[in-house]
Motif scaffolding. Structure first.
Motif, PDB file in Angstrom:
ATOM      1  N   LYS A  79       0.846  -1.183   0.000  1.00  0.00           N
ATOM      2  CA  LYS A  79       0.000   0.000   0.000  1.00  0.00           C
ATOM      3  C   LYS A  79       0.889   1.243   0.000  1.00  0.00           C
ATOM      4  CE  LYS A  79      -3.607  -2.387   2.555  1.00  0.00           C
ATOM      5  NZ  LYS A  79      -2.999  -3.683   2.785  1.00  0.00           N
ATOM      6  N   PRO A  80       1.402   1.626  -1.173  1.00  0.00           N
ATOM      7  CA  PRO A  80       2.268   2.813  -1.223  1.00  0.00           C
ATOM      8  C   PRO A  80       1.480   4.067  -0.845  1.00  0.00           C
ATOM      9  CG  PRO A  80       1.675   2.129  -3.434  1.00  0.00           C
ATOM     10  CD  PRO A  80       1.147   1.078  -2.506  1.00  0.00           C
ATOM     11  N   ASP A  81       2.190   5.074  -0.357  1.00  0.00           N
ATOM     12  CA  ASP A  81       1.548   6.342  -0.007  1.00  0.00           C
ATOM     13  C   ASP A  81       0.946   7.011  -1.232  1.00  0.00           C
ATOM     14  OD1 ASP A  81       2.306   6.172   2.724  1.00  0.00           O
ATOM     15  OD2 ASP A  81       4.322   6.852   2.168  1.00  0.00           O
ATOM     16  N   GLU A  82       1.620   6.834  -2.367  1.00  0.00           N
ATOM     17  CA  GLU A  82       1.158   7.462  -3.598  1.00  0.00           C
ATOM     18  C   GLU A  82       1.423   6.545  -4.785  1.00  0.00           C
ATOM     19  OE1 GLU A  82       1.969  11.726  -4.048  1.00  0.00           O
ATOM     20  OE2 GLU A  82       3.102  11.581  -2.171  1.00  0.00           O
ATOM     21  N   VAL A  83       0.586   6.683  -5.796  1.00  0.00           N
ATOM     22  CA  VAL A  83       0.785   5.995  -7.078  1.00  0.00           C
ATOM     23  C   VAL A  83       0.784   7.083  -8.138  1.00  0.00           C
ATOM     24  CG1 VAL A  83      -0.173   4.354  -8.736  1.00  0.00           C
ATOM     25  CG2 VAL A  83      -0.382   3.902  -6.278  1.00  0.00           C
ATOM     26  N   HIS A  84       1.774   7.039  -9.003  1.00  0.00           N
ATOM     27  CA  HIS A  84       1.885   8.062 -10.046  1.00  0.00           C
ATOM     28  C   HIS A  84       2.061   7.371 -11.397  1.00  0.00           C
ATOM     29  CE1 HIS A  84       2.591  12.111 -11.506  1.00  0.00           C
ATOM     30  NE2 HIS A  84       3.670  11.699 -12.124  1.00  0.00           N
TER      31      HIS A  84
END
Length: 178
Positions: free
Chosen positions: A116-121
């Motif tokens: 569960k990464p903090d952000e997905v880009h």
């Protein structure tokens, strides 16, 4: 802060993106270690203050080595600040449905791994016509033509927005270092 950057690559664009990310990390005054998916057994997450993972999508899939490693290390990764860069041609598309599809693909991939990464880009990749064999060149030309993209197979096309990538990484580092 020590940042570990992990990448998988098929045609080399994600390697180029990972190196650019590493350069941004260093120019922001942080330490960085970069690992290719082929060398993931050597990663010691205990030395990391943050983790950045970059992986390309090809034929609707991320590299198996990245998926396996993420699944194996999800519990440790979930305790670290992290971001996932999904690299694809769909990220360069003018069609909103392609952006939705690639976002769904990323979400499904991350759910399968448990990370569960903090952000997905989403990052636009490259079209490497000159490196493809005859059949792949024809197939890619056909796919790209349907999307209104470049069909001149006598050259390659790079869609990565390097400035946007650097700004995103710099912002991530600023937030996580605070």
């Amino acid at each position: 802060m020590h940042v570990i950057v992990i990448y998988g690559t098929v045609e080399g664009q994600t390697r180029k993106i990972a190196r650019n990310i590493a350069g941004t990390v260093q120019s922001s005054g942080h330490d960085v270690t970069v690992f290719d998916a082929a060398d993931l057994d050597d990663v010691d997450l205990a030395t990391a203050d943050a983790v950045i993972v970059a992986a390309p999508v090809h034929t609707g899939k991320y590299p198996a080595a990245i998926g396996h490693w993420l699944k194996h290390n999800a519990s440790d990764l979930n305790n670290l600040p992290s971001v996932f860069f999904s690299v694809s041609l769909a990220a360069a598309s003018a069609f909103p449905e392609e952006h939705r599809e690639i976002a769904e693909l990323s979400t499904d991939f991350l759910e399968q791994t448990g990370w569960k990464p903090d952000e997905v880009h989403q990052v636009a990749g490259a079209l490497r016509y000159l490196e493809y064999d005859f059949l792949k060149r024809l197939l890619m030309r056909h796919i790209v033509k349907q999307g209104g993209g470049p069909v001149d197979t006598s050259r390659d096309y790079e869609f990565t927005d390097w400035d946007e990538l650097s700004v995103f990484v710099s912002d991530f580092l600023r937030q996580k270092a605070a």
